[in-house]
Motif scaffolding. Structure first.
Motif, short mmCIF file in Angstrom:
data_model
loop_
_atom_site.label_atom_id
_atom_site.label_comp_id
_atom_site.label_asym_id
_atom_site.label_seq_id
_atom_site.Cartn_x
_atom_site.Cartn_y
_atom_site.Cartn_z
N ALA A 201 4.32 -3.57 15.13
CA ALA A 201 3.78 -3.78 13.79
C ALA A 201 3.64 -2.46 13.04
CB ALA A 201 2.43 -4.47 13.87
N TRP A 202 3.27 -1.42 13.76
CA TRP A 202 3.10 -0.11 13.16
C TRP A 202 4.46 0.48 12.78
CZ3 TRP A 202 -1.21 3.48 15.32
CH2 TRP A 202 -1.39 4.57 14.47
N ALA A 203 5.46 0.27 13.64
CA ALA A 203 6.76 0.89 13.42
C ALA A 203 7.59 0.17 12.37
CB ALA A 203 7.54 0.94 14.74
N ASP A 204 7.42 -1.13 12.25
CA ASP A 204 8.26 -1.90 11.33
C ASP A 204 7.65 -1.89 9.94
OD1 ASP A 204 10.00 -3.56 10.08
OD2 ASP A 204 9.56 -5.33 11.31
N LYS A 205 7.96 -0.88 9.16
CA LYS A 205 7.37 -0.73 7.84
C LYS A 205 7.87 -1.80 6.86
CE LYS A 205 6.87 4.27 8.33
NZ LYS A 205 7.18 5.60 7.76
N ASN A 206 8.97 -2.45 7.19
CA ASN A 206 9.53 -3.46 6.28
C ASN A 206 8.96 -4.85 6.51
OD1 ASN A 206 11.33 -1.64 4.98
ND2 ASN A 206 12.71 -1.76 6.74
N SER A 207 8.24 -5.02 7.60
CA SER A 207 7.66 -6.34 7.85
C SER A 207 6.33 -6.44 7.11
CB SER A 207 7.43 -6.54 9.34
OG SER A 207 6.34 -5.75 9.79
N PRO A 208 6.03 -7.65 6.58
CA PRO A 208 4.75 -7.82 5.86
C PRO A 208 3.55 -7.42 6.70
CG PRO A 208 6.18 -9.70 5.51
CD PRO A 208 6.84 -8.86 6.57
N LEU A 209 3.52 -7.81 7.97
CA LEU A 209 2.38 -7.49 8.82
C LEU A 209 2.31 -5.99 9.08
CD1 LEU A 209 -0.02 -8.60 10.29
CD2 LEU A 209 1.43 -8.98 12.29
N GLY A 210 3.47 -5.37 9.30
CA GLY A 210 3.50 -3.94 9.51
C GLY A 210 3.01 -3.19 8.28
N GLU A 211 3.42 -3.66 7.11
CA GLU A 211 2.98 -3.03 5.86
C GLU A 211 1.47 -3.17 5.70
OE1 GLU A 211 3.65 -3.46 1.03
OE2 GLU A 211 4.87 -4.61 2.43
N PHE A 212 0.97 -4.34 6.08
CA PHE A 212 -0.47 -4.57 6.00
C PHE A 212 -1.22 -3.60 6.89
CE2 PHE A 212 -4.36 -6.60 7.45
CZ PHE A 212 -4.92 -7.03 6.27
N CYS A 213 -0.77 -3.47 8.13
CA CYS A 213 -1.44 -2.59 9.08
C CYS A 213 -1.39 -1.13 8.63
CB CYS A 213 -0.80 -2.71 10.46
SG CYS A 213 -1.15 -4.27 11.30
N LEU A 214 -0.28 -0.74 8.03
CA LEU A 214 -0.11 0.66 7.67
C LEU A 214 -0.82 1.03 6.38
CD1 LEU A 214 3.65 1.06 8.56
CD2 LEU A 214 1.75 2.21 9.68
N SER A 215 -0.91 0.08 5.46
CA SER A 215 -1.38 0.44 4.12
C SER A 215 -2.84 0.14 3.87
CB SER A 215 -0.54 -0.30 3.08
OG SER A 215 -0.75 -1.68 3.17
N TYR A 216 -3.49 -0.62 4.76
CA TYR A 216 -4.87 -0.99 4.48
C TYR A 216 -5.77 0.23 4.49
CZ TYR A 216 -8.61 -4.06 3.63
OH TYR A 216 -9.64 -4.71 3.00
N ILE A 217 -6.52 0.41 3.44
CA ILE A 217 -7.31 1.62 3.23
C ILE A 217 -8.79 1.36 3.56
CG2 ILE A 217 -7.91 3.40 1.55
CD1 ILE A 217 -4.93 3.19 2.24
N ALA A 218 -9.44 2.36 4.13
CA ALA A 218 -10.86 2.24 4.47
C ALA A 218 -11.70 2.05 3.21
CB ALA A 218 -11.32 3.50 5.21
N ASP A 219 -12.87 1.43 3.35
CA ASP A 219 -13.70 1.17 2.18
C ASP A 219 -14.76 2.26 1.98
OD1 ASP A 219 -15.31 0.61 4.29
OD2 ASP A 219 -15.84 -1.43 3.66
#
Length: 263
Positions: A201-219
């Motif tokens: 999930a971390w490596a696959d930047k093109n997958s929706p779930l991978g993008e979610f895991c990589l881009s979610y920002i702390a609050d």
């Protein structure tokens, strides 16, 4: 007064089918039971269940079967399935939904497990920079995390995919910080398939779930730990309202204005 299938469930009036589990037998109705694929196959097949209109379930508990029948008749989850509102109860609910091929029951169990899991991720994210936090998930919360992980990744069945997805959401909503905890690393040692799933999930930047895991920002600010809610352009989508990756709106900043100006 509007007609309700619940009346048929309670009365057994005009029943033309029976279901037996343990020492209990229910007088039921084929036309309703056939809405469940499991019973449809049983009553439409060439085996004795179809000829006798009687299904016996020797591998289940009567209380669980009662909950399944109630769900088929009403579309509602009864206290027989929710029991003590624990992870164990929700995983059993999912197993029953999977066995009887009731997608709605599987989805309900998935939602309940998500409700149990994601607040823990938010707590990890929120407390990460708190000097009084010892970088450990409390034991009772860790038990929830472990139970859900072992259940979700204990099989490769495609029907369990929603459970595996909510676990990856757990990692993402923790700001990817959960994977830095010794407790979590120990869990991936016990479940190598979990570590592989995170890596993919971390490596696959093109997958929706991978993008979610990589881009979610702390609050919270990554420097001073102050809330970032005052940033107008920052993460306009509340955690609880996220339905898919495309609905996320966020600002790439992870520092508050004061800490950003100090750089």
């Amino acid at each position: 007064m509007p007609y309700s299938f619940e009346e048929d469930y309670n009365s057994g009036l005009h029943s033309d089918a029976k279901v037996t589990c343990g020492n209990r037998t229910w007088d039921l109705h084929k036309v309703i039971l056939r809405n469940c694929l499991f019973f449809k196959k049983a009553f439409d097949g060439q085996f004795k269940e179809a000829h006798e209109c009687h299904v016996t379930l020797p591998d289940h508990q009567p209380q669980d079967v009662q909950g399944v029948i109630f769900y088929i008749y009403t579309g509602k989850v009864s206290s027989d399935l929710e029991k003590d509102e624990s992870v164990a109860a929700y995983t059993q609910m999912f197993k029953l939904g999977d066995y009887f091929d009731l997608e709605g029951l599987r989805l309900c169990a998935t939602d309940c497990l998500e409700d149990a899991l994601l607040p823990i991720a938010k707590n990890v994210n929120r407390n990460w920079n708190n000097k009084e936090w010892d970088l450990q998930i409390p034991s009772e919360e860790l038990d929830v995390v472990s139970q859900v992980a072992k259940f979700a990744y204990g099989t490769d069945s495609h029907t369990y995919a929603p459970l595996r997805n909510i676990f990856l959401r757990f990692i993402a909503i923790s700001g990817m910080r959960a994977i830095h905890l010794d407790q979590f690393l120990a869990l991936t040692d016990d479940l190598p398939v979990l570590g592989n799933a995170i890596f993919k999930a971390w490596a696959d930047k093109n997958s929706p779930l991978g993008e979610f895991c990589l881009s979610y920002i702390a609050d919270r600010c990554s420097d001073c730990n102050e809330p970032l809610d005052n940033l107008e352009s920052y993460k306009a989508t509340p955690l609880g309202d996220i339905e898919d990756v495309s609905s996320i709106k966020y600002d790439i900043r992870t520092r508050c204005a004061k800490c950003q100006d100090a750089i």
